[in-house]
Design a protein around this motif. Structure first.
Motif, PDB file in Angstrom:
ATOM      1  N   TRP A  10       0.816  -1.225   0.000  1.00 15.89           N
ATOM      2  CA  TRP A  10       0.000   0.000   0.000  1.00 15.89           C
ATOM      3  C   TRP A  10       0.845   1.268   0.000  1.00 15.89           C
ATOM      4  CZ3 TRP A  10      -4.354  -1.258   4.140  1.00 15.89           C
ATOM      5  CH2 TRP A  10      -5.271  -2.130   3.559  1.00 15.89           C
ATOM      6  N   LYS A  11       2.133   1.145   0.275  1.00 13.18           N
ATOM      7  CA  LYS A  11       3.004   2.339   0.384  1.00 13.18           C
ATOM      8  C   LYS A  11       2.382   3.308   1.399  1.00 13.18           C
ATOM      9  CE  LYS A  11       4.552   1.327  -4.230  1.00 13.18           C
ATOM     10  NZ  LYS A  11       5.065   1.775  -5.509  1.00 13.18           N
ATOM     11  N   MET A  12       2.430   4.622   1.139  1.00 14.17           N
ATOM     12  CA  MET A  12       1.892   5.570   2.127  1.00 14.17           C
ATOM     13  C   MET A  12       0.445   5.914   1.771  1.00 14.17           C
ATOM     14  SD  MET A  12       3.672   9.036   3.591  1.00 14.17           S
ATOM     15  CE  MET A  12       3.092  10.146   2.324  1.00 14.17           C
ATOM     16  N   GLY A  95      14.250  -3.057   0.959  1.00 11.57           N
ATOM     17  CA  GLY A  95      15.017  -2.673  -0.234  1.00 11.57           C
ATOM     18  C   GLY A  95      14.158  -2.241  -1.398  1.00 11.57           C
ATOM     19  N   HIS A  96      12.939  -1.802  -1.124  1.00 11.41           N
ATOM     20  CA  HIS A  96      12.117  -1.293  -2.227  1.00 11.41           C
ATOM     21  C   HIS A  96      12.853  -0.136  -2.904  1.00 11.41           C
ATOM     22  CE1 HIS A  96       8.836   0.587  -4.386  1.00 11.41           C
ATOM     23  NE2 HIS A  96       8.214  -0.565  -4.298  1.00 11.41           N
ATOM     24  N   SER A  97      12.667  -0.007  -4.196  1.00 15.83           N
ATOM     25  CA  SER A  97      13.427   1.030  -4.928  1.00 15.83           C
ATOM     26  C   SER A  97      13.095   2.434  -4.427  1.00 15.83           C
ATOM     27  CB  SER A  97      13.156   0.929  -6.426  1.00 15.83           C
ATOM     28  OG  SER A  97      11.783   1.101  -6.677  1.00 15.83           O
ATOM     29  N   TYR A 164      11.247  -9.132  -8.204  1.00 10.94           N
ATOM     30  CA  TYR A 164      11.930  -8.439  -9.296  1.00 10.94           C
ATOM     31  C   TYR A 164      11.045  -7.279  -9.731  1.00 10.94           C
ATOM     32  CZ  TYR A 164      13.335  -7.122 -13.970  1.00 10.94           C
ATOM     33  OH  TYR A 164      13.677  -6.378 -15.060  1.00 10.94           O
ATOM     34  N   GLU A 165      11.551  -6.058  -9.481  1.00 15.57           N
ATOM     35  CA  GLU A 165      10.777  -4.866  -9.811  1.00 15.57           C
ATOM     36  C   GLU A 165      11.607  -3.928 -10.682  1.00 15.57           C
ATOM     37  OE1 GLU A 165       7.339  -4.361  -6.877  1.00 15.57           O
ATOM     38  OE2 GLU A 165       9.005  -3.192  -6.114  1.00 15.57           O
ATOM     39  N   PRO A 166      11.447  -4.008 -12.009  1.00 16.69           N
ATOM     40  CA  PRO A 166      12.142  -3.046 -12.858  1.00 16.69           C
ATOM     41  C   PRO A 166      11.627  -1.643 -12.502  1.00 16.69           C
ATOM     42  CG  PRO A 166      10.674  -4.478 -14.159  1.00 16.69           C
ATOM     43  CD  PRO A 166      10.563  -4.921 -12.744  1.00 16.69           C
ATOM     44  N   ILE A 170       7.530   0.703 -12.272  1.00 19.03           N
ATOM     45  CA  ILE A 170       6.801   0.939 -11.018  1.00 19.03           C
ATOM     46  C   ILE A 170       5.987   2.217 -11.104  1.00 19.03           C
ATOM     47  CG2 ILE A 170       7.037   1.435  -8.556  1.00 19.03           C
ATOM     48  CD1 ILE A 170       9.458  -0.372  -8.498  1.00 19.03           C
ATOM     49  N   GLY A 171       4.685   2.082 -10.941  1.00 25.31           N
ATOM     50  CA  GLY A 171       3.797   3.245 -10.891  1.00 25.31           C
ATOM     51  C   GLY A 171       3.701   4.006 -12.207  1.00 25.31           C
ATOM     52  N   THR A 172       4.193   3.423 -13.277  1.00 30.89           N
ATOM     53  CA  THR A 172       4.239   4.141 -14.547  1.00 30.89           C
ATOM     54  C   THR A 172       3.192   3.638 -15.539  1.00 30.89           C
ATOM     55  OG1 THR A 172       5.817   2.517 -15.386  1.00 30.89           O
ATOM     56  CG2 THR A 172       6.732   4.502 -14.384  1.00 30.89           C
ATOM     57  N   GLY A 203       5.561  -4.222 -10.658  1.00 34.13           N
ATOM     58  CA  GLY A 203       5.663  -3.062 -11.557  1.00 34.13           C
ATOM     59  C   GLY A 203       4.442  -2.992 -12.446  1.00 34.13           C
ATOM     60  N   SER A 204       3.477  -2.127 -12.052  1.00 32.28           N
ATOM     61  CA  SER A 204       2.248  -1.929 -12.829  1.00 32.28           C
ATOM     62  C   SER A 204       1.462  -3.217 -13.071  1.00 32.28           C
ATOM     63  CB  SER A 204       2.557  -1.214 -14.154  1.00 32.28           C
ATOM     64  OG  SER A 204       3.101   0.074 -13.893  1.00 32.28           O
ATOM     65  N   VAL A 205       1.451  -4.081 -12.062  1.00 36.98           N
ATOM     66  CA  VAL A 205       0.576  -5.260 -12.134  1.00 36.98           C
ATOM     67  C   VAL A 205      -0.856  -4.788 -11.912  1.00 36.98           C
ATOM     68  CG1 VAL A 205      -0.033  -7.460 -11.044  1.00 36.98           C
ATOM     69  CG2 VAL A 205       2.376  -6.794 -11.252  1.00 36.98           C
ATOM     70  N   VAL A 224       2.284  -5.855  -5.669  1.00 30.94           N
ATOM     71  CA  VAL A 224       1.396  -4.918  -6.345  1.00 30.94           C
ATOM     72  C   VAL A 224       1.272  -3.627  -5.553  1.00 30.94           C
ATOM     73  CG1 VAL A 224      -0.897  -4.677  -7.364  1.00 30.94           C
ATOM     74  CG2 VAL A 224       0.081  -6.964  -7.037  1.00 30.94           C
ATOM     75  N   GLY A 225       1.569  -2.507  -6.183  1.00 34.42           N
ATOM     76  CA  GLY A 225       1.422  -1.207  -5.521  1.00 34.42           C
ATOM     77  C   GLY A 225       0.037  -0.641  -5.768  1.00 34.42           C
ATOM     78  N   GLY A 226      -0.069   0.267  -6.733  1.00 34.72           N
ATOM     79  CA  GLY A 226      -1.301   1.010  -7.003  1.00 34.72           C
ATOM     80  C   GLY A 226      -2.554   0.148  -7.071  1.00 34.72           C
TER      81      GLY A 226
END
Ligand code: PGA
Length: 241
Positions: A10-12, A95-97, A164-166, A170-172, A203-205, A224-226
């Motif tokens: 969820w990040k922030m 170690g998240h980017s 593995y997160e190119p 991420i978020g793009t 990365g944008s899953v 999965v982020g967003g």
């Protein structure tokens, strides 16, 4: 048999009230989810206590997004292993980017945090991946290989998840081609001593691409982020075909 681990980061994002609302909808969508899939929610520290209560006796595991290498001390703004295990946390993203890029995280501090997580029985989700420039310069493989070399010194690979997160994905909205993600994840696996480490793609899953990603033979899950912020959308990801 490698484990399948589907994790939301969820990040922030999300207050306690928002996190409870999410969980109510999310849990109702998991009735058909195959039992062998491990589901993890990595929430902000302030949500973890209340989520731990709500998720007790459910199939959803809780993860934190960081951990300090010391158990306690004068480290303003940091959270330690005993603070996380006390409330029943099982996973921790390390170690998240975004931590590496915005908060000065290095392979040395990543390694120290990984060690602390394992010392307290938490399963780290170690993130590695290349920038767009590194990819353009043909440095993807050497960069990731160096991250793994340094990050995994002294780490028990039987208690580990790798993502593995190119960074350029991420978020793009630019997902890495699933075959290319599969190739890089195969390379990562070839560098590990334990062949059972689950390796995720991140990365944008989203619901629209999860089926294709999970159809790849080397990919054991996703970070999965967003798209993990929406309960129904993340449930669709967890319930991939
Ligand atoms: P994203 O983030 O799904 O929003 O691209 C992935 C991540 O940072 O783990």
């Amino acid at each position: 048999m490698r484990k399948i681990v589907l994790a939301g980061n969820w990040k922030m994002h999300k207050t306690q009230a928002e996190s409870l609302e999410f969980v109510q909808t999310f849990l109702s969508q998991l009735e058909q989810t195959p039992a062998q899939r491990t589901v993890v929610l990595c929430a902000p520290f302030t949500d973890l206590g209340i989520l731990a209560e709500k998720l007790r006796d459910t199939r959803v595991n809780l993860g934190a997004q960081n951990i300090h290498w010391e158990d306690q001390g004068a480290y303003t703004g940091e959270i330690s292993g005993p603070m996380l295990t006390e409330i029943g946390i099982q996973y921790v993203v390390i170690g998240h980017s975004e931590r590496r890029e915005y908060f000065g995280e290095t392979d040395k501090t990543v390694n120290a945090r990984l060690k602390a997580a394992q010392k307290h029985g938490l399963i780290p989700i170690l993130c590695v991946g290349e920038t767009e420039a590194q990819r353009a310069n043909g440095e993807t493989e050497s960069h990731i290989s160096s991250q793994l070399d340094l990050d995994l010194i002294g780490i028990d690979q039987s208690q580990l998840v790798i993502a593995y997160e190119p960074i350029w994905a991420i978020g793009t909205g630019k997902t890495c081609d699933s075959k290319e993600a599969n190739r890089v994840i195969g390379l990562i696996r070839s560098q590990l001593s334990n062949q059972d480490v689950p390796i995720q793609y991140g990365g944008s899953v989203k619901p629209e691409n999860i089926d294709e990603i999970m159809a790849q033979t080397e990919i054991d899950g996703v970070l999965v982020g967003g798209a993990s912020l929406d309960a129904k959308g993340f449930a669709r990801i967890v319930n991939y075909q």
